[in-house]
Design an enzyme around this catalytic site. Structure first.
Site, PDB file in Angstrom:
ATOM      1  CE1 TYR A 443     -34.945  -5.296  28.673  1.00 52.30           C
ATOM      2  CE2 TYR A 443     -33.589  -7.212  29.084  1.00 52.30           C
ATOM      3  CZ  TYR A 443     -33.970  -5.925  29.397  1.00 52.30           C
ATOM      4  OH  TYR A 443     -33.363  -5.281  30.433  1.00 52.30           O
ATOM      5  CD  GLU A 444     -41.010  -7.918  29.468  1.00 52.81           C
ATOM      6  OE1 GLU A 444     -42.141  -7.895  28.960  1.00 52.81           O
ATOM      7  OE2 GLU A 444     -40.686  -8.684  30.388  1.00 52.81           O
ATOM      8  N   GLY A 445     -40.618  -7.081  24.005  1.00 55.94           N
ATOM      9  CA  GLY A 445     -41.216  -6.501  22.809  1.00 55.94           C
ATOM     10  C   GLY A 445     -40.395  -5.333  22.315  1.00 55.94           C
ATOM     11  CD  GLN A 450     -43.648  -2.586  23.601  1.00 48.94           C
ATOM     12  OE1 GLN A 450     -44.775  -2.302  23.970  1.00 48.94           O
ATOM     13  NE2 GLN A 450     -43.029  -3.677  23.976  1.00 48.94           N
TER      14      GLN A 450
END
Ligand SMILES: Cc1cc2nc3c(=O)[nH]c(=O)nc-3n(C[C@H](O)[C@H](O)[C@H](O)COP(=O)(O)OP(=O)(O)OC[C@H]3O[C@@H](n4cnc5c(N)ncnc54)[C@H](O)[C@@H]3O)c2cc1C
Length: 606
Positions: A443-445, A450
């Site tokens: 999650y969060e990319g 990234q």
């Protein structure tokens, strides 16, 4: 099951001796109250809360998980009480603006708090963590009325928050978002759609939940340019700071998942739910991502936290559990066998965990200083400052998030390995750390995203290698200055080689990408990991330089502490950093070895 011990000694070493936070805080407007005494008191108090309240709930929360009954989600036993303590202690508003009820301390103080809470009990820390995301978004993009209505109760911890982006058909590619927002005559909107995987989507910790939702207006352009952002509360505010009627937002189900079981991950249904536009129409993604860099540092903590926790528990175990004799001769002759810690291979695992935890922590604190300046730019309306620091952070955050969460998983797995078969058995808690940590690279990319952000956007597209040049210049300057220090010299020499290599690799990839567009995606992961190992090497050299100086001149800690830092730096440079060279070789290999195989020929089943 062991409990968490806040690593205050290491934290204070970094804050006071390596990164000189006391001086840094004197330069910040929000730093006036962050005097060394106050910072010390906050760290000690937060450490106590994490050790005594959050850590004991870590395993029981996993066993019990969250429940959905009659449309309401309940958190595990003890969570409500712990959350009340957290809210009453004013922890949610630690680094929130004073005008909205916060304590107005620098953003980095919030990250230190998050680190301790997240290490003691990551699933619990997700509830306040998601609220923080909602708070940041409303603070930056909300109207004054929205701030008074939502930000104040969120800061008090009375209300919780969520970030609702993901839908069944898209997580990474948010241009595919389908949730609709229909304008109403009174200026509000009616939102309809389904969001999945929503952390803290529903729970019993707060009286209201403020959802920050991505949705499309009628006739909005296709793709990411047609997405707007809305505040959709679970209960509509009553206008006096309390809650009114229930809104059309319900939790359809709880996701059954691998770990973080005490964190409610919800399918959220929006059925003509009343929402309020936040920020300009069709600029929802920009608004949502304004604080992305700080959010990503927040998730990078989930690399350091498990490494620390797993190391603490594995170290205790390695000192108690006995197996065979050390190869260099009996170490504990009066015992039936020597303890695990005397075996070099067990030390390899423990020191890898230690180097990741302490090196990763240094990376976080290095970035948190930049975050302080960026946030101050935003809060004082100094856009130039905010943008300049956002750029510096923008280069580091994919490295922190991608690299540290990957290494956090490695460290958590090593913890299981140190325990042998017992690591696989639930009662010791080691397998829980592995399960809970696995999500951090997703999650969060994801790590892949990234890596693309780092190499594709930040390095090649936006700066044509300038971001690498700027950062490596800083590293090389440090390395040159420390060449005369005999304890640090081997690290400085290595750093000088690596800074030159990092630039050469960047140029070679830039040239290769001009001829072959797949190069960026094929090299990105190796480039990210290489960047991570070099950045961590810089941190270890900085810690070693301070430790060496303190050994010469005396410092706040015992000589043993500083010697341990130097020994761990040596371990890092000699045993972990060589991995960077494998990534360097791999990133330059042609994309052909990935792309030549026809998709139909990836497997032959008949
Ligand atoms: C426990 C949990 C909690 C979550 N909490 C929230 C939350 O609170 N709010 C929220 O909105 N979402 C949340 N999410 C969703 C999460 O952010 C997404 O799952 C994540 O962004 C990945 O999206 P995806 O699952 O659609 O994967 P996909 O986008 O389908 O990606 C699948 C794989 O393909 C790769 N990939 C995709 N596109 C590319 C590309 N262009 N180039 C190269 N590789 C690519 C990815 O790196 C990944 O490895 C949560 C998810 C989980 C499991």
């Amino acid at each position: 099951m062991p409990v968490y011990k806040a690593p205050l000694r290491d934290m204070k070493f970094l804050l006071n001796e390596v990164f000189d936070y006391p001086n840094h805080y004197t330069r910040l407007k929000t730093g006036a109250n962050a005097t060394p005494d106050i910072v010390d008191a906050i760290l000690n108090e937060c450490g106590k809360f994490c050790e005594e309240v959050l850590s004991p709930l870590y395993q029981s929360g996993d066993e019990e998980g969250c429940k959905l009954e009659n449309g309401e989600v309940t958190t595990p036993e003890g969570y409500r009480k712990a959350y009340q303590q957290y809210a009453l202690g004013g922890w949610q508003g630690l680094s929130a603006p004073e005008e909205y009820g916060g304590q107005g301390l620098p953003a980095s103080m919030g990250l230190l708090k998050q680190e301790m809470m997240g290490t003691a009990n990551w699933p619990f820390s997700m509830y306040p963590g998601l609220s923080m995301g909602a708070m940041n978004t409303i603070f930056l993009h909300g109207t004054e009325n929205q701030k008074q209505t939502y930000l104040v109760p969120l800061t008090e911890g009375r209300w919780g928050g969520t970030m609702c982006l993901t839908e069944p058909q898209c997580g990474t590619d948010l241009g595919q978002v389908k949730t609709k927002a229909e304008p109403q005559e009174d200026g509000s909107y009616k939102l309809s759609g389904t969001k999945i995987f929503i952390s803290s989507g529903d729970h019993d910790l707060t009286e209201n939940i403020v959802h920050i939702v991505l949705a499309r207006l009628p006739e909005a352009p296709k793709g990411t340019r047609g997405i707007s952002l809305f505040i959709v509360p679970k209960f509509l505010p009553d206008g006096n700071g309390g809650i009114g009627q229930s809104n059309g937002v319900t939790c359809g189900s709880l996701e059954k998942k691998m770990g973080i079981k005490a964190s409610a991950t919800c399918v959220m249904n929006f059925d003509d739910a009343t929402g309020f536009l936040i920020g300009p129409e069709n600029e929802g993604l920009n608004c949502m991502f304004t604080f992305m860099n700080t959010a990503r540092i927040g998730t990078a903590i989930q690399g350091v936290g498990p490494a620390e926790l797993s190391y603490q528990w594995a170290l205790d175990y390695a000192k108690e559990r006995r197996s065979m004799r050390a190869l260099s001769g009996k170490k504990e002759p009066d015992q039936a066998a020597d303890s695990l810690i005397h075996h070099a291979d067990v030390r390899r695992m423990l020191l890898t965990q230690k180097a990741i935890a302490e090196g990763g922590r240094a990376m976080l604190y290095y970035a948190a200083r930049l975050a302080d300046h960026m946030v101050e730019g935003h809060t004082t309306g100094d856009d130039k400052k905010a943008d300049a620091y956002d750029d510096k952070l923008g280069f580091l955050t994919p490295i922190l998030k991608g690299f540290l969460t990957e290494l956090g998983n490695e460290a958590a797995n090593l913890g299981v390995q140190v325990f042998g078969g017992h690591g696989y058995i639930r009662e010791h808690g080691m397998e829980q750390i592995v399960r809970d940590t696995r999500i951090a690279t997703l999650y969060e990319g994801t790590t892949g995203i990234q890596a693309l952000d780092l190499l594709g956007r930040k390095v090649l597209l936006m700066t044509q290698g300038g971001a690498v040049r700027e950062f490596t210049l800083k590293v090389a300057n440090f390395a040159r200055k420390t060449l005369t220090n005999k304890r640090v010299r081997p690290f400085s020499v290595e750093l000088l080689k690596l800074t030159a290599q990092w630039n050469v690799l960047t140029v070679r990839l830039m040239l290769a990408a001009r001829k072959d567009r797949d190069v960026v995606s094929s090299a990105a992961n190796d480039f990210l990991m290489y960047s991570g190992y070099v950045t961590m090497a810089y941190m270890w050299a900085r810690m070693a330089a301070v430790a060496s100086d303190r050994l010469d001149k005396g410092g706040a800690d015992s000589e043993d502490f500083y010697r341990a830092k130097l020994a761990t730096a040596e371990f890092y440079y000699e045993r972990l950093l060589p991995r960077a060279q494998a990534h360097a070789t791999s990133m330059l290999s042609p994309s052909k070895n990935l792309m030549q195989l026809n998709a139909e020929h990836m497997a032959f089943t008949d």
